[in-house]
Write an enzyme that holds these catalytic residues in place. Sequence first.
Site, PDB file in Angstrom:
ATOM      1  N   SER A   1      71.912   7.442  -3.928  1.00 31.59           N
ATOM      2  CA  SER A   1      71.416   7.330  -5.317  1.00 31.59           C
ATOM      3  C   SER A   1      72.299   6.299  -6.546  1.00 31.59           C
ATOM      4  O   SER A   1      71.720   5.988  -7.540  1.00 31.59           O
ATOM      5  CB  SER A   1      71.924   8.879  -5.873  1.00 31.59           C
ATOM      6  OG  SER A   1      71.025   9.595  -4.777  1.00 31.59           O
TER       7      SER A   1
ATOM      8  N   HIS B   1      64.940   4.323  -3.066  1.00 33.22           N
ATOM      9  CA  HIS B   1      64.892   5.718  -3.768  1.00 33.22           C
ATOM     10  C   HIS B   1      64.056   6.531  -4.349  1.00 33.22           C
ATOM     11  O   HIS B   1      64.070   6.611  -4.932  1.00 33.22           O
ATOM     12  CB  HIS B   1      66.428   5.535  -4.455  1.00 33.22           C
ATOM     13  CG  HIS B   1      66.756   6.411  -5.222  1.00 33.22           C
ATOM     14  ND1 HIS B   1      67.208   6.683  -6.741  1.00 33.22           N
ATOM     15  CD2 HIS B   1      67.531   7.301  -4.880  1.00 33.22           C
ATOM     16  CE1 HIS B   1      67.557   8.065  -6.579  1.00 33.22           C
ATOM     17  NE2 HIS B   1      68.270   7.873  -6.228  1.00 33.22           N
TER      18      HIS B   1
ATOM     19  N   GLU C   1      62.341   4.166  -6.699  1.00 31.44           N
ATOM     20  CA  GLU C   1      63.156   3.014  -7.203  1.00 31.44           C
ATOM     21  C   GLU C   1      63.562   1.828  -5.631  1.00 31.44           C
ATOM     22  O   GLU C   1      64.084   2.026  -5.385  1.00 31.44           O
ATOM     23  CB  GLU C   1      64.671   3.836  -7.920  1.00 31.44           C
ATOM     24  CG  GLU C   1      64.416   3.880  -9.598  1.00 31.44           C
ATOM     25  CD  GLU C   1      66.282   4.112 -10.210  1.00 31.44           C
ATOM     26  OE1 GLU C   1      65.624   4.505 -11.120  1.00 31.44           O
ATOM     27  OE2 GLU C   1      66.629   4.889  -8.841  1.00 31.44           O
TER      28      GLU C   1
ATOM     29  N   ASN D   1      68.981   7.976 -13.090  1.00 29.06           N
ATOM     30  CA  ASN D   1      70.317   8.340 -12.953  1.00 29.06           C
ATOM     31  C   ASN D   1      71.153   7.507 -14.032  1.00 29.06           C
ATOM     32  O   ASN D   1      72.287   8.475 -14.426  1.00 29.06           O
ATOM     33  CB  ASN D   1      71.090   8.519 -11.588  1.00 29.06           C
ATOM     34  CG  ASN D   1      70.768   9.047 -10.949  1.00 29.06           C
ATOM     35  OD1 ASN D   1      69.345  10.187 -11.227  1.00 29.06           O
ATOM     36  ND2 ASN D   1      70.387   8.981  -9.757  1.00 29.06           N
TER      37      ASN D   1
HETATM   38  N1  LIG Z   1      69.279  15.733  -3.702  1.00 34.62           N
HETATM   39  C1  LIG Z   1      68.984  14.714  -4.215  1.00 34.62           C
HETATM   40  O1  LIG Z   1      68.202  14.756  -5.357  1.00 34.62           O
HETATM   41  C2  LIG Z   1      69.086  13.230  -3.852  1.00 34.62           C
HETATM   42  C3  LIG Z   1      67.397  12.714  -4.214  1.00 34.62           C
HETATM   43  C4  LIG Z   1      67.732  11.398  -4.421  1.00 34.62           C
HETATM   44  C5  LIG Z   1      68.598  10.701  -3.389  1.00 34.62           C
HETATM   45  N2  LIG Z   1      69.816  11.067  -3.024  1.00 34.62           N
HETATM   46  C6  LIG Z   1      70.411  10.279  -1.824  1.00 34.62           C
HETATM   47  O2  LIG Z   1      69.428  11.497  -0.256  1.00 34.62           O
HETATM   48  C7  LIG Z   1      70.809  10.760   0.764  1.00 34.62           C
HETATM   49  C8  LIG Z   1      71.170  12.379   1.377  1.00 34.62           C
HETATM   50  O3  LIG Z   1      71.676  13.632   0.081  1.00 34.62           O
HETATM   51  P1  LIG Z   1      70.700  14.732   0.055  1.00 34.62           P
HETATM   52  O4  LIG Z   1      70.772  15.507  -0.898  1.00 34.62           O
HETATM   53  O5  LIG Z   1      69.558  14.587   1.544  1.00 34.62           O
HETATM   54  O6  LIG Z   1      72.214  15.496   1.701  1.00 34.62           O
HETATM   55  P2  LIG Z   1      72.472  16.086   2.382  1.00 34.62           P
HETATM   56  O7  LIG Z   1      73.634  17.152   2.131  1.00 34.62           O
HETATM   57  O8  LIG Z   1      71.277  17.795   2.009  1.00 34.62           O
HETATM   58  O9  LIG Z   1      72.085  15.945   3.800  1.00 34.62           O
HETATM   59  C9  LIG Z   1      73.120  15.190   3.790  1.00 34.62           C
HETATM   60  C10 LIG Z   1      72.597  15.251   5.565  1.00 34.62           C
HETATM   61  O10 LIG Z   1      73.623  13.516   6.621  1.00 34.62           O
HETATM   62  C11 LIG Z   1      74.056  14.346   7.780  1.00 34.62           C
HETATM   63  N3  LIG Z   1      75.638  13.627   7.252  1.00 34.62           N
HETATM   64  C12 LIG Z   1      76.753  14.465   7.140  1.00 34.62           C
HETATM   65  N4  LIG Z   1      77.870  13.451   7.495  1.00 34.62           N
HETATM   66  C13 LIG Z   1      77.452  12.677   7.908  1.00 34.62           C
HETATM   67  C14 LIG Z   1      77.567  11.611   9.078  1.00 34.62           C
HETATM   68  N5  LIG Z   1      79.420  11.239   9.063  1.00 34.62           N
HETATM   69  N6  LIG Z   1      77.079  10.718   9.634  1.00 34.62           N
HETATM   70  C15 LIG Z   1      75.960  11.035   9.925  1.00 34.62           C
HETATM   71  N7  LIG Z   1      75.078  12.303   8.367  1.00 34.62           N
HETATM   72  C16 LIG Z   1      75.952  12.584   8.394  1.00 34.62           C
HETATM   73  C17 LIG Z   1      74.129  16.074   7.070  1.00 34.62           C
HETATM   74  O11 LIG Z   1      73.989  16.205   8.445  1.00 34.62           O
HETATM   75  C18 LIG Z   1      72.819  15.642   6.426  1.00 34.62           C
HETATM   76  O12 LIG Z   1      72.023  15.941   7.520  1.00 34.62           O
HETATM   77  C19 LIG Z   1      72.550  10.704  -0.188  1.00 34.62           C
HETATM   78  O13 LIG Z   1      73.030   9.257   0.158  1.00 34.62           O
HETATM   79  C20 LIG Z   1      72.257  11.208  -1.681  1.00 34.62           C
HETATM   80  O14 LIG Z   1      72.777  10.684  -2.884  1.00 34.62           O
HETATM   81  C21 LIG Z   1      69.587  12.380  -2.789  1.00 34.62           C
END
Ligand SMILES: NC(=O)c1ccc[n+]([C@@H]2O[C@H](COP(=O)([O-])OP(=O)(O)OC[C@H]3O[C@@H](n4cnc5c(N)ncnc54)[C@H](O)[C@@H]3O)[C@@H](O)[C@H]2O)c1
Length: 299
Positions: A119, A140, A152, A190
């Site tokens: 993000s 994204h 994006e 964002n």
């Molecule tokens: N949640 C949102 O609204 C949103 C929207 C767009 C983008 N994002 C981006 O997507 C990505 C994931 O976000 P999310 O909301 O799915 O998070 P989440 O916390 O739901 O999932 C994160 C995942 O990363 C894994 N993880 C944690 N530490 C790790 C490590 N050291 N090595 C490998 N895997 C690891 C976890 O096991 C989990 O499967 C981030 O980069 C976030 O910025 C999130």
Amino acid sequence: MTIKRVGIVGSGTMGSGIAEVACKNGYEVVLRSRSQQGADKMITGLEKSLGKQVDKGRLAEAERDAALALVRGVSDLEELTECDLVVESVVEDLAVKKELFATLDRICAPHAILATNTSTLPVVDMAVATSRPGQVVGIHFFNPAPMMALVEVVRAITSTDETVEAALAFARSCGKDPIEVRDVAGFVVNALLFPYLNSAVRLLERGVASQEDIDAAMKAGANMPMGPFALIDLVGIDVTVSILDALHAENPDPFLQPAQHLRRMLSAGRLGREMGPPNGTNRCEHREWVACRPATSPG
Ligand SMILES: NC(=O)c1ccc[n+]([C@@H]2O[C@H](COP(=O)([O-])OP(=O)(O)OC[C@H]3O[C@@H](n4cnc5c(N)ncnc54)[C@H](O)[C@@H]3O)[C@@H](O)[C@H]2O)c1
């Protein structure tokens, strides 16, 4: 280039949503979690989600079965060797992502595109952790990925035109409306949305109006589907603070510093309803927002 097989790394909210989008649109999906248990849980979640769509009449049973037949849950990164595109969606931590990109670069076929769903982090930093920076791009998605039309596509200064075109084509083939953006913190959505949310908390801190009235005002006066406090609650206070911190790190305008009360809510562990159990004990309670208002404020 032709993308047939898509690898997804990360079994959280976004990884699961992107997997659903890809398999419903005919891509073979290799879903990678750090444990086989995590991967199996994702497949179960996917079955449930697609099952609900069948129950509601939005998806035919045959379509659900065809989508599920395309998905494989794995724990070994080596299983991604034959993917044409890998979308990384692990925790928002640059060190973790850079290490992952270096490993993916070693494992994946030379033609493969490596994408990040970050993000806020600089895509270029992940690109230069690989030997193929031209083939690294941001893709994204927004949460929930199956519902939200926008993607994006982030062009790092190292991304080639072919890579950006392939990422845009992939997003379109998934039924999304992609836009191309430069690799700056917050991209478009964002970068505009979080300063607005921060401003809402500042208005409350200044006692301009109550939390409920600010929410009601933005719904009734600006036609927003929900007010800023409801949205902060949904996104999560931790995510809100970390996105503002990332915007502020790139542009040290005091306006982008998280409002004091957001940090207090974070310290108190009031992260918002997304993070809490279904009864919402982690929700940002009304009384906690009230606590940030001056005693003489309205509401
Ligand atoms: N949640 C949102 O609204 C949103 C929207 C767009 C983008 N994002 C981006 O997507 C990505 C994931 O976000 P999310 O909301 O799915 O998070 P989440 O916390 O739901 O999932 C994160 C995942 O990363 C894994 N993880 C944690 N530490 C790790 C490590 N050291 N090595 C490998 N895997 C690891 C976890 O096991 C989990 O499967 C981030 O980069 C976030 O910025 C999130």
